[in-house]
Design a protein around this motif. Structure first.
Motif, mmCIF file in Angstrom:
data_model
loop_
_atom_site.group_PDB
_atom_site.id
_atom_site.type_symbol
_atom_site.label_atom_id
_atom_site.label_comp_id
_atom_site.label_asym_id
_atom_site.label_seq_id
_atom_site.Cartn_x
_atom_site.Cartn_y
_atom_site.Cartn_z
ATOM 1 N N ASP A 26 28.046 21.669 46.483
ATOM 2 C CA ASP A 26 27.001 21.835 45.490
ATOM 3 C C ASP A 26 25.825 22.785 45.931
ATOM 4 O OD1 ASP A 26 27.978 19.604 44.112
ATOM 5 O OD2 ASP A 26 27.206 18.011 45.452
ATOM 6 N N GLY A 27 26.425 23.811 46.355
ATOM 7 C CA GLY A 27 25.270 24.972 46.775
ATOM 8 C C GLY A 27 24.789 24.759 48.238
ATOM 9 N N LEU A 28 25.154 23.891 49.047
ATOM 10 C CA LEU A 28 24.747 23.707 50.388
ATOM 11 C C LEU A 28 24.926 24.774 51.268
ATOM 12 C CD1 LEU A 28 23.079 21.423 52.039
ATOM 13 C CD2 LEU A 28 25.296 20.581 52.608
ATOM 14 N N VAL A 29 23.752 25.122 51.947
ATOM 15 C CA VAL A 29 24.179 26.186 52.884
ATOM 16 C C VAL A 29 23.974 25.683 54.366
ATOM 17 C CG1 VAL A 29 23.422 28.399 53.962
ATOM 18 C CG2 VAL A 29 23.051 27.900 51.424
ATOM 19 N N ILE A 30 25.244 25.648 55.080
ATOM 20 C CA ILE A 30 25.131 24.973 56.500
ATOM 21 C C ILE A 30 25.032 26.129 57.397
ATOM 22 C CG2 ILE A 30 26.793 23.557 57.860
ATOM 23 C CD1 ILE A 30 28.055 22.676 55.226
ATOM 24 N N TYR A 31 24.376 25.652 58.537
ATOM 25 C CA TYR A 31 23.953 26.865 59.603
ATOM 26 C C TYR A 31 24.399 25.960 60.600
ATOM 27 C CZ TYR A 31 21.103 29.397 56.417
ATOM 28 O OH TYR A 31 20.639 30.344 55.449
ATOM 29 N N GLU A 32 25.295 26.508 61.586
ATOM 30 C CA GLU A 32 25.962 26.148 62.813
ATOM 31 C C GLU A 32 25.112 26.680 64.012
ATOM 32 O OE1 GLU A 32 29.983 26.323 62.720
ATOM 33 O OE2 GLU A 32 30.193 24.569 61.455
ATOM 34 N N LEU A 33 24.300 26.209 64.570
ATOM 35 C CA LEU A 33 23.646 26.802 65.562
ATOM 36 C C LEU A 33 24.171 26.508 67.039
ATOM 37 C CD1 LEU A 33 21.055 28.277 66.960
ATOM 38 C CD2 LEU A 33 19.842 25.857 66.915
ATOM 39 N N ARG A 34 24.593 27.687 67.883
ATOM 40 C CA ARG A 34 25.247 27.491 69.257
ATOM 41 C C ARG A 34 24.552 28.076 69.963
ATOM 42 N NH1 ARG A 34 29.539 28.178 65.647
ATOM 43 N NH2 ARG A 34 31.327 26.795 65.959
ATOM 44 N N VAL A 35 23.995 27.425 71.260
ATOM 45 C CA VAL A 35 23.347 27.759 72.433
ATOM 46 C C VAL A 35 24.178 27.757 73.853
ATOM 47 C CG1 VAL A 35 21.210 27.435 71.419
ATOM 48 C CG2 VAL A 35 22.053 25.526 72.684
ATOM 49 N N ALA A 36 23.640 28.134 74.695
ATOM 50 C CA ALA A 36 24.421 28.164 76.059
ATOM 51 C C ALA A 36 24.078 26.338 76.505
ATOM 52 C CB ALA A 36 23.721 28.841 77.229
ATOM 53 N N PRO A 37 25.265 26.221 77.084
ATOM 54 C CA PRO A 37 25.049 24.833 77.401
ATOM 55 C C PRO A 37 24.008 24.105 78.305
ATOM 56 C CG PRO A 37 27.587 25.826 77.858
ATOM 57 C CD PRO A 37 26.692 26.863 77.297
ATOM 58 N N ALA A 38 23.523 24.884 79.041
ATOM 59 C CA ALA A 38 22.434 24.819 80.012
ATOM 60 C C ALA A 38 20.991 24.784 78.959
ATOM 61 C CB ALA A 38 22.118 25.747 81.149
ATOM 62 N N ASP A 39 21.003 25.266 77.989
ATOM 63 C CA ASP A 39 19.807 25.055 76.897
ATOM 64 C C ASP A 39 19.989 24.288 76.045
ATOM 65 O OD1 ASP A 39 18.514 27.287 78.087
ATOM 66 O OD2 ASP A 39 19.607 28.709 77.074
ATOM 67 N N MET A 40 21.284 23.476 75.931
ATOM 68 C CA MET A 40 21.226 22.479 74.700
ATOM 69 C C MET A 40 20.289 21.436 74.704
ATOM 70 S SD MET A 40 23.507 21.764 72.145
ATOM 71 C CE MET A 40 24.816 22.710 72.494
ATOM 72 N N GLY A 41 19.467 20.964 75.835
ATOM 73 C CA GLY A 41 18.651 20.181 75.780
ATOM 74 C C GLY A 41 17.480 20.585 75.327
ATOM 75 N N LYS A 42 17.074 21.821 75.489
ATOM 76 C CA LYS A 42 15.755 22.354 75.070
ATOM 77 C C LYS A 42 15.778 22.564 73.615
ATOM 78 C CE LYS A 42 14.977 24.712 79.115
ATOM 79 N NZ LYS A 42 14.463 26.063 79.919
ATOM 80 N N VAL A 43 16.856 22.809 73.040
ATOM 81 C CA VAL A 43 17.008 22.743 71.383
ATOM 82 C C VAL A 43 17.027 21.328 70.661
ATOM 83 C CG1 VAL A 43 18.609 23.587 69.532
ATOM 84 C CG2 VAL A 43 18.434 24.849 71.784
ATOM 85 N N ILE A 44 17.661 20.408 71.545
ATOM 86 C CA ILE A 44 17.569 19.156 71.061
ATOM 87 C C ILE A 44 16.372 18.312 71.240
ATOM 88 C CG2 ILE A 44 18.766 16.848 71.097
ATOM 89 C CD1 ILE A 44 21.459 18.417 71.565
ATOM 90 N N GLY A 45 15.826 18.346 72.470
ATOM 91 C CA GLY A 45 14.698 17.814 72.938
ATOM 92 C C GLY A 45 14.671 16.311 73.175
ATOM 93 N N LYS A 46 13.669 15.752 73.702
ATOM 94 C CA LYS A 46 13.673 14.266 73.835
ATOM 95 C C LYS A 46 13.777 13.492 72.647
ATOM 96 C CE LYS A 46 10.907 14.413 78.207
ATOM 97 N NZ LYS A 46 9.590 13.890 78.774
ATOM 98 N N GLN A 47 14.825 12.599 72.563
ATOM 99 C CA GLN A 47 15.239 11.687 71.351
ATOM 100 C C GLN A 47 15.422 12.512 70.273
ATOM 101 O OE1 GLN A 47 12.046 8.849 71.201
ATOM 102 N NE2 GLN A 47 12.839 7.732 73.071
ATOM 103 N N GLY A 48 15.717 13.788 70.436
ATOM 104 C CA GLY A 48 16.171 14.564 69.255
ATOM 105 C C GLY A 48 14.866 15.451 68.421
ATOM 106 N N ARG A 49 13.893 15.118 69.234
ATOM 107 C CA ARG A 49 12.464 15.537 68.491
ATOM 108 C C ARG A 49 12.622 17.276 67.912
ATOM 109 N NH1 ARG A 49 8.693 11.672 71.910
ATOM 110 N NH2 ARG A 49 8.902 10.021 70.669
ATOM 111 N N ILE A 50 13.000 17.816 68.919
ATOM 112 C CA ILE A 50 12.916 19.495 68.657
ATOM 113 C C ILE A 50 13.886 19.600 67.544
ATOM 114 C CG2 ILE A 50 13.324 21.882 69.581
ATOM 115 C CD1 ILE A 50 10.853 20.315 70.767
ATOM 116 N N ALA A 51 15.101 19.193 67.563
ATOM 117 C CA ALA A 51 16.249 19.346 66.615
ATOM 118 C C ALA A 51 15.522 19.068 65.039
ATOM 119 C CB ALA A 51 17.274 18.485 66.756
ATOM 120 N N LYS A 52 14.678 17.658 65.345
ATOM 121 C CA LYS A 52 14.539 17.124 63.702
ATOM 122 C C LYS A 52 13.192 18.392 63.368
ATOM 123 C CE LYS A 52 12.212 13.353 61.738
ATOM 124 N NZ LYS A 52 11.762 12.044 61.743
#
Length: 78
Positions: A29-55
């Motif tokens: 249905d025209g959805l564009v999916i972006y897959e974000l990849r970062v270094a394993p050590a930086d995964m927490g910084k992108v996700i944030g506490k309880q997923g707040r940064i990701a949200k």
């Protein structure tokens, strides 16, 4: 433009900006999916506490997509 926005957001959050990758693919249905990849050590910084940064990243991307009349989904993959 949306891909560059996601790259910029992610690169400013992590310690290893050269490791940030964004892959774009089309979904149903025209959805564009972006897959974000970062270094394993930086995964927490992108996700944030309880997923707040990701949200927050997903919220910004959806708001930007509305201006272009697109639907987007951001997946953070390891």
């Amino acid at each position: 433009m949306l891909k560059e926005l996601l790259l910029s957001l992610a690169r400013n959050l992590v310690d290893q900006p050269d490791e940030v990758q964004v892959d774009q693919r089309e979904g149903a249905d025209g959805l564009v999916i972006y897959e974000l990849r970062v270094a394993p050590a930086d995964m927490g910084k992108v996700i944030g506490k309880q997923g707040r940064i990701a949200k927050a990243i997903r919220t910004v991307m959806k708001a930007a997509a509305v201006k272009e009349n697109k639907k987007v989904q951001v997946d953070i993959v390891d």
